[in-house]
Motif scaffolding. Structure first.
Motif, PDB file in Angstrom:
ATOM      1  N   ALA A  51      64.836 -11.826  25.517  1.00  0.00           N
ATOM      2  CA  ALA A  51      66.104 -12.417  25.961  1.00  0.00           C
ATOM      3  C   ALA A  51      65.894 -13.410  27.095  1.00  0.00           C
ATOM      4  O   ALA A  51      66.492 -14.498  27.107  1.00  0.00           O
ATOM      5  N   SER A  52      65.025 -13.062  28.046  1.00  0.00           N
ATOM      6  CA  SER A  52      64.781 -13.975  29.164  1.00  0.00           C
ATOM      7  C   SER A  52      64.097 -15.246  28.685  1.00  0.00           C
ATOM      8  O   SER A  52      64.388 -16.348  29.178  1.00  0.00           O
ATOM      9  N   ALA A  53      63.206 -15.118  27.684  1.00  0.00           N
ATOM     10  CA  ALA A  53      62.508 -16.296  27.162  1.00  0.00           C
ATOM     11  C   ALA A  53      63.467 -17.229  26.437  1.00  0.00           C
ATOM     12  O   ALA A  53      63.480 -18.445  26.672  1.00  0.00           O
ATOM     13  N   ILE A  54      64.298 -16.671  25.550  1.00  0.00           N
ATOM     14  CA  ILE A  54      65.247 -17.499  24.798  1.00  0.00           C
ATOM     15  C   ILE A  54      66.275 -18.105  25.732  1.00  0.00           C
ATOM     16  O   ILE A  54      66.588 -19.302  25.654  1.00  0.00           O
ATOM     17  N   GLY A  55      66.831 -17.293  26.646  1.00  0.00           N
ATOM     18  CA  GLY A  55      67.829 -17.801  27.591  1.00  0.00           C
ATOM     19  C   GLY A  55      67.267 -18.877  28.498  1.00  0.00           C
ATOM     20  O   GLY A  55      67.906 -19.908  28.731  1.00  0.00           O
ATOM     21  N   THR A  56      66.046 -18.658  28.992  1.00  0.00           N
ATOM     22  CA  THR A  56      65.399 -19.657  29.844  1.00  0.00           C
ATOM     23  C   THR A  56      65.127 -20.939  29.066  1.00  0.00           C
ATOM     24  O   THR A  56      65.341 -22.049  29.577  1.00  0.00           O
ATOM     25  N   VAL A  89      74.679 -16.731  32.682  1.00  0.00           N
ATOM     26  CA  VAL A  89      75.402 -16.534  31.433  1.00  0.00           C
ATOM     27  C   VAL A  89      74.442 -16.619  30.245  1.00  0.00           C
ATOM     28  O   VAL A  89      74.493 -15.798  29.321  1.00  0.00           O
ATOM     29  N   ALA A  90      73.558 -17.612  30.262  1.00  0.00           N
ATOM     30  CA  ALA A  90      72.583 -17.753  29.174  1.00  0.00           C
ATOM     31  C   ALA A  90      71.736 -16.494  29.035  1.00  0.00           C
ATOM     32  O   ALA A  90      71.503 -15.999  27.920  1.00  0.00           O
ATOM     33  N   MET A  91      71.271 -15.950  30.149  1.00  0.00           N
ATOM     34  CA  MET A  91      70.433 -14.753  30.111  1.00  0.00           C
ATOM     35  C   MET A  91      71.201 -13.547  29.583  1.00  0.00           C
ATOM     36  O   MET A  91      70.727 -12.807  28.713  1.00  0.00           O
ATOM     37  N   VAL A  92      72.413 -13.341  30.112  1.00  0.00           N
ATOM     38  CA  VAL A  92      73.184 -12.134  29.778  1.00  0.00           C
ATOM     39  C   VAL A  92      73.588 -12.122  28.308  1.00  0.00           C
ATOM     40  O   VAL A  92      73.438 -11.111  27.617  1.00  0.00           O
ATOM     41  N   VAL A  93      74.118 -13.234  27.809  1.00  0.00           N
ATOM     42  CA  VAL A  93      74.618 -13.232  26.429  1.00  0.00           C
ATOM     43  C   VAL A  93      73.470 -13.151  25.420  1.00  0.00           C
ATOM     44  O   VAL A  93      73.600 -12.488  24.379  1.00  0.00           O
ATOM     45  N   VAL A  94      72.360 -13.809  25.707  1.00  0.00           N
ATOM     46  CA  VAL A  94      71.218 -13.699  24.803  1.00  0.00           C
ATOM     47  C   VAL A  94      70.678 -12.265  24.821  1.00  0.00           C
ATOM     48  O   VAL A  94      70.308 -11.714  23.776  1.00  0.00           O
ATOM     49  N   CYS A  95      70.670 -11.650  25.994  1.00  0.00           N
ATOM     50  CA  CYS A  95      70.242 -10.263  26.103  1.00  0.00           C
ATOM     51  C   CYS A  95      71.142  -9.354  25.267  1.00  0.00           C
ATOM     52  O   CYS A  95      70.653  -8.462  24.554  1.00  0.00           O
ATOM     53  N   ALA A  96      72.458  -9.586  25.331  1.00  0.00           N
ATOM     54  CA  ALA A  96      73.402  -8.787  24.541  1.00  0.00           C
ATOM     55  C   ALA A  96      73.121  -8.938  23.055  1.00  0.00           C
ATOM     56  O   ALA A  96      73.104  -7.951  22.302  1.00  0.00           O
ATOM     57  N   GLY A  97      72.898 -10.165  22.598  1.00  0.00           N
ATOM     58  CA  GLY A  97      72.623 -10.400  21.187  1.00  0.00           C
ATOM     59  C   GLY A  97      71.320  -9.775  20.735  1.00  0.00           C
ATOM     60  O   GLY A  97      71.249  -9.152  19.670  1.00  0.00           O
ATOM     61  N   THR A 117      78.258 -13.408  19.449  1.00  0.00           N
ATOM     62  CA  THR A 117      78.248 -13.265  20.914  1.00  0.00           C
ATOM     63  C   THR A 117      77.278 -14.257  21.556  1.00  0.00           C
ATOM     64  O   THR A 117      77.622 -14.948  22.528  1.00  0.00           O
ATOM     65  N   THR A 118      76.088 -14.322  21.013  1.00  0.00           N
ATOM     66  CA  THR A 118      75.078 -15.205  21.589  1.00  0.00           C
ATOM     67  C   THR A 118      75.467 -16.667  21.431  1.00  0.00           C
ATOM     68  O   THR A 118      75.296 -17.468  22.363  1.00  0.00           O
ATOM     69  N   MET A 125      77.453 -21.465  28.248  1.00  0.00           N
ATOM     70  CA  MET A 125      76.447 -21.959  29.190  1.00  0.00           C
ATOM     71  C   MET A 125      76.471 -23.478  29.255  1.00  0.00           C
ATOM     72  O   MET A 125      76.442 -24.072  30.341  1.00  0.00           O
ATOM     73  N   HIS A 126      76.559 -24.105  28.079  1.00  0.00           N
ATOM     74  CA  HIS A 126      76.565 -25.569  28.030  1.00  0.00           C
ATOM     75  C   HIS A 126      77.758 -26.135  28.790  1.00  0.00           C
ATOM     76  O   HIS A 126      77.602 -27.040  29.628  1.00  0.00           O
ATOM     77  N   TYR A 127      78.927 -25.615  28.517  1.00  0.00           N
ATOM     78  CA  TYR A 127      80.126 -26.190  29.132  1.00  0.00           C
ATOM     79  C   TYR A 127      80.305 -25.767  30.585  1.00  0.00           C
ATOM     80  O   TYR A 127      80.950 -26.474  31.365  1.00  0.00           O
ATOM     81  N   LEU A 128      79.710 -24.630  30.972  1.00  0.00           N
ATOM     82  CA  LEU A 128      79.659 -24.304  32.398  1.00  0.00           C
ATOM     83  C   LEU A 128      78.748 -25.299  33.117  1.00  0.00           C
ATOM     84  O   LEU A 128      79.050 -25.747  34.231  1.00  0.00           O
ATOM     85  N   GLY A 129      77.635 -25.631  32.462  1.00  0.00           N
ATOM     86  CA  GLY A 129      76.746 -26.641  33.030  1.00  0.00           C
ATOM     87  C   GLY A 129      77.437 -27.982  33.170  1.00  0.00           C
ATOM     88  O   GLY A 129      77.233 -28.703  34.156  1.00  0.00           O
ATOM     89  N   MET A 130      78.263 -28.337  32.189  1.00  0.00           N
ATOM     90  CA  MET A 130      79.018 -29.586  32.280  1.00  0.00           C
ATOM     91  C   MET A 130      80.095 -29.510  33.349  1.00  0.00           C
ATOM     92  O   MET A 130      80.405 -30.503  34.018  1.00  0.00           O
ATOM     93  N   ALA A 131      80.688 -28.319  33.524  1.00  0.00           N
ATOM     94  CA  ALA A 131      81.701 -28.149  34.571  1.00  0.00           C
ATOM     95  C   ALA A 131      81.090 -28.299  35.956  1.00  0.00           C
ATOM     96  O   ALA A 131      81.797 -28.581  36.932  1.00  0.00           O
ATOM     97  N   ALA A 132      79.763 -28.104  36.051  1.00  0.00           N
ATOM     98  CA  ALA A 132      79.078 -28.253  37.340  1.00  0.00           C
ATOM     99  C   ALA A 132      78.843 -29.707  37.709  1.00  0.00           C
ATOM    100  O   ALA A 132      78.436 -30.007  38.833  1.00  0.00           O
ATOM    101  N   VAL A 133      79.087 -30.635  36.759  1.00  0.00           N
ATOM    102  CA  VAL A 133      78.860 -32.059  37.026  1.00  0.00           C
ATOM    103  C   VAL A 133      79.938 -32.586  37.973  1.00  0.00           C
ATOM    104  O   VAL A 133      81.137 -32.357  37.774  1.00  0.00           O
TER     105      VAL A 133
END
Length: 257
Positions: A51-56, A89-97, A117-118, A125-133
């Motif tokens: 999960a950490s590898a895929i999320g990262t 978020v990326a780490m948690v949801v991939v871990c859940a999946g 879920t994943t 994750m993508h749109y949270l990243g965009m919200a950070a712009v």
């Protein structure tokens, strides 16, 4: 409307982001294969590593690609807490999946729920990243392209989890990771093409950090983690190798007086 350039650094950022997505996918698949062959604490540890590898890999792909994002008429900054939240978020949801697939008794149901879920989590994750712009102007989104990007994310996540369940050989994992990397990159750029920016010129300083001040060092650190973890997984014996080694030692032990 400001002119958006998604590859201001040429093919460097799209190519590098694709490589990071592929590495994360390949490492995640290999760890999941190891997990399904293990039990107890070992299975849990392999699933967490997967999960950490895929999320990262997904997060690094997104923000490496964002290093090439430019809008004419305005500088771009990134909100640090929101950017870190997108990584979490990326780490948690991939871990859940991954855990849904790793421990689910009904493989079909686990695959559906894990993929949904994943996929939604990756899109979040993508749109949270965009919200950070942060920029001088207003950001809008094409709802059709946003929906398409979420659909691509769900399909890509489901395909990744299916591959983790059904693909065992290193060659097949490599091919699957190349396809998954392309799917994740497609999701990212579909989401980026959904973006529109109406620039409002201003001389005020933007809050947040520049990509080179914050995102680049973090992406380099996470990329290094992926490479080091890949080396660890490659050097770790598989369950079959451990069993073969144990079998080879038994006759020696019996022969010893």
């Amino acid at each position: 409307m400001g002119h958006l350039d998604h590859a201001a650094l040429g093919w460097l950022t799209p190519a590098l982001s694709y490589v990071m997505a592929c590495i994360g996918a390949a490492l995640g698949l290999r760890c999941t294969v190891r997990a399904l062959a293990a039990t107890g604490r070992s299975r849990r540890n392999w699933l967490v590593t997967a999960a950490s590898a895929i999320g990262t890999g997904i997060w690094t792909m997104h923000f490496v690609a964002m290093l090439g994002f430019r809008v004419t008429g305005t500088d771009i900054r990134y909100d640090v807490p929101l950017t870190l939240l997108s990584l979490l978020v990326a780490m948690v949801v991939v871990c859940a999946g991954v855990f849904a697939v790793g421990y689910g008794r009904d493989r079909g149901r686990a695959l559906f729920l894990g993929g949904l879920t994943t996929g939604v989590g990756v899109a979040s994750m993508h749109y949270l990243g965009m919200a950070a712009v942060r920029l001088h102007g207003d950001v809008t989104y094409d709802p059709v392209l946003v929906g398409l990007s979420v659909l691509i994310a769900v399909v890509a996540a489901t395909a990744a989890l299916w591959a983790a369940l059904n693909i065992k050989s290193p060659v097949a994992v490599t091919i699957a990771s190349l396809i998954m990397g392309a799917a994740v990159s497609s999701m990212h750029y579909t989401g980026m093409f959904a973006v529109g920016v109406r620039v409002t010129p201003s001389g005020e300083a933007l809050p947040g950090a520049t990509a080179m001040q914050f995102i680049f060092p973090l992406a380099v650190g996470l990329g290094s983690y992926l490479f080091l973890t890949s080396a660890f997984v490659a050097l770790s014996p598989t369950a079959g190798e451990r069993e073969a080694s144990a079998s080879a030692q038994r006759p020696v032990e019996r022969a010893t007086p």
